[in-house]
Scaffold this motif. Structure first.
Motif, PDB file in Angstrom:
ATOM      1  N   UNK A 176       0.713  -1.349  -0.149  1.00 42.61           N
ATOM      2  CA  UNK A 176      -0.002  -0.100   0.003  1.00 42.61           C
ATOM      3  C   UNK A 176       0.936   1.110   0.122  1.00 42.61           C
ATOM      4  N   UNK A 177       0.675   1.937  -0.912  1.00 44.29           N
ATOM      5  CA  UNK A 177       1.380   3.628  -1.183  1.00 44.29           C
ATOM      6  C   UNK A 177       0.389   4.210  -1.180  1.00 44.29           C
ATOM      7  N   UNK A 178       0.074   5.448  -0.134  1.00 43.07           N
ATOM      8  CA  UNK A 178      -0.921   6.342  -0.197  1.00 43.07           C
ATOM      9  C   UNK A 178      -0.456   7.779  -0.335  1.00 43.07           C
ATOM     10  N   UNK A 179      -1.014   8.663  -0.951  1.00 44.54           N
ATOM     11  CA  UNK A 179      -0.734  10.165  -0.954  1.00 44.54           C
ATOM     12  C   UNK A 179      -1.693  10.725  -0.067  1.00 44.54           C
ATOM     13  N   UNK A 180      -1.256  11.394   1.143  1.00 43.41           N
ATOM     14  CA  UNK A 180      -2.092  11.924   1.921  1.00 43.41           C
ATOM     15  C   UNK A 180      -2.456  13.643   1.323  1.00 43.41           C
ATOM     16  N   UNK A 181      -3.708  13.582   1.067  1.00 42.38           N
ATOM     17  CA  UNK A 181      -4.410  14.759   0.697  1.00 42.38           C
ATOM     18  C   UNK A 181      -5.371  15.524   1.628  1.00 42.38           C
ATOM     19  N   UNK A 182      -5.467  16.746   1.750  1.00 35.78           N
ATOM     20  CA  UNK A 182      -6.403  17.200   2.845  1.00 35.78           C
ATOM     21  C   UNK A 182      -7.953  17.014   2.032  1.00 35.78           C
ATOM     22  N   UNK A 183      -8.793  16.914   2.690  1.00 39.02           N
ATOM     23  CA  UNK A 183     -10.379  17.007   2.195  1.00 39.02           C
ATOM     24  C   UNK A 183     -10.927  18.292   2.600  1.00 39.02           C
ATOM     25  N   UNK A 184     -10.209  19.155   3.210  1.00 39.34           N
ATOM     26  CA  UNK A 184     -10.687  20.694   3.630  1.00 39.34           C
ATOM     27  C   UNK A 184      -9.886  21.568   3.063  1.00 39.34           C
ATOM     28  N   UNK A 185     -10.389  22.920   2.535  1.00 43.18           N
ATOM     29  CA  UNK A 185      -9.285  23.906   2.372  1.00 43.18           C
ATOM     30  C   UNK A 185      -9.319  24.607   3.478  1.00 43.18           C
ATOM     31  N   UNK A 186      -8.011  25.470   3.728  1.00 43.57           N
ATOM     32  CA  UNK A 186      -7.846  26.160   4.723  1.00 43.57           C
ATOM     33  C   UNK A 186      -6.133  26.353   4.837  1.00 43.57           C
TER      34      UNK A 186
END
Length: 407
Positions: free
Chosen positions: A62-72
């Motif tokens: 498993x290789x996951x890119x961590x991206x936010x799901x909220x803008x701020x």
């Protein structure tokens, strides 16, 4: 009285003849050269397992890119670069005040919708009572019913908006979706991040790991026929670049569903345990895949094998003490021992030391008993390929009765 030069010249041939006669007599007394000593032993009989060699790299399942799901704006980072994190562990926090304000507004809208719903229910009940006493028309009751349904729909919409805003507030806390080793934080606190676009960091799972490699079509066919159509589940052993022994064990768990027509190979994958996280994804390694079922084999030291033109041969000593040559078919190596496919029997006395002194069929030798040491455990040192398709083998068990009968 001194002799004349003529007399001295006449004695010289006589002296030469006497010297030659003396040498000839010594040669006749010396006879044939003495028999040379050699060390002999019967072949080691042991159960072995053949392996095929491959080269590949370790991969993270498993290789996951961590991206936010909220803008701020990013407020804080809650991990150390490179540490092991567990699923659900908090990694980042984003300024939640805008999302919290939107949630409060949604809750207020829900409260207003609920108040409107309560009023609509009261008005409908009153209209029904009046209609029962013929003080209100049927149309008025139907209007009150429509108002009630509208109020119920407004409450459901307000509740959905509250749930959405609660999710947005929750998205301001970025947690690890998997367990594994986290990379460095790519965004520092104070910077603005955009939902579903900004990459904050990456996480790779580290235990177990996959080891990917390419195998030929011929080997794939061999394994499928050998295992009754199933190619997975075979044991493998792997060593890293700086290791001399194949200490990492695993099992073959995947073979691709098509052959690469350009290269004539198929992609395969093994699963390898990595409990301490020492192996990193992307590392290079050498893999050995079990190429046969355990079988009994005859083994002799690789140094006992000689080359005779295009043949490989070993020298044996018969009961009369004479040297005989035997062409052999070679198998893989186990340490410094070579598997002999055919050409000798378990009772043959093979010359394991002194081959250079006895490399003449029919020569008489003095056979001194020796012993070929037992092979236990996997082969530690990598060896070059010998006879295709198997390039190496390992011992499966202790020595067989044939080994105990060496003399």
């Amino acid at each position: 009285m001194p002799k004349s030069p003529a007399a001295r010249g006449g004695m010289l041939p006589l002296l030469l003849s006497l010297a030659l006669a003396a040498c000839s007599g010594q040669d006749e007394k010396a006879g044939p050269p003495p028999a040379m000593p050699v060390t002999v032993a019967t072949p080691l009989v042991q159960e072995v397992l053949d392996w095929d060699d491959f080269v590949g790299r370790f991969e993270a399942p498993q290789d996951v890119e961590i991206k936010p799901r909220a803008t701020g704006y990013l407020q804080a980072v809650h991990f150390r670069d490179g540490q092991y994190v567990r699923r659900g562990q908090l990694l980042f926090t984003i300024d939640a005040r805008p999302s919290q304000a939107a949630l409060a507004q949604a809750r207020a809208q829900l409260a207003r919708a609920q108040a409107t719903l309560t009023n609509a229910r009261t008005e409908l009940a009153r209209s029904r009572s009046l209609a029962a006493e013929r003080a209100a028309s049927t149309e008025e009751v139907e209007q009150r019913q429509a108002g009630l349904r509208t109020a119920e729909a407004d409450v459901a919409a307000a509740q959905a908006l509250v749930r959405a805003q609660q999710l947005n507030v929750g998205f301001t806390r970025v947690s690890a979706p998997i367990s594994g080793q986290v990379s460095e934080a790519r965004v520092d606190p104070g910077n603005s991040v955009t939902a579903d676009q900004t990459i904050l960091t990456t996480i790779v799972s580290t235990n177990p790991l996959h080891f990917g490699f390419e195998g030929s079509e011929a080997l794939l066919l061999k394994y499928q026929r050998q295992n009754g159509g199933s190619s997975t589940g075979a044991p493998v052993r792997i060593r890293l670049q700086d290791e001399t022994s194949y200490v990492h064990g695993g099992r073959l768990d995947f073979i691709d569903n098509a052959i690469n027509t350009g290269a004539g190979t198929v992609r395969a994958r093994a699963v390898v345990a990595n409990p301490n996280g020492f192996i990193k994804p992307g590392m290079f390694g050498h893999l050995r895949l079990a190429a046969s079922r355990p079988y009994r084999a005859l083994l002799v030291p690789d140094t006992a094998i000689a080359t005779d033109a295009a043949r490989r041969v070993v020298y044996i000593v018969d009961k009369a003490g004479a040297v005989a040559v035997r062409p052999v078919v070679l198998g893989p190596l186990i340490g410094n021992l070579r598997v002999i496919r055919s050409g000798i029997s378990p009772s043959d006395r093979v010359i394991i030391d002194g081959v250079q002194r006895a490399a003449r069929p029919g020569a008489k030798v003095v056979a001194r008993p020796g012993r070929i040491p037992l092979v236990t455990g996997p082969e530690p040192a990598p060896q070059p390929p010998s006879t295709p398709p198997s390039s190496i083998a390992t011992a499966v068990g202790a020595g067989a009765p044939g080994a105990a009968g060496q003399r």
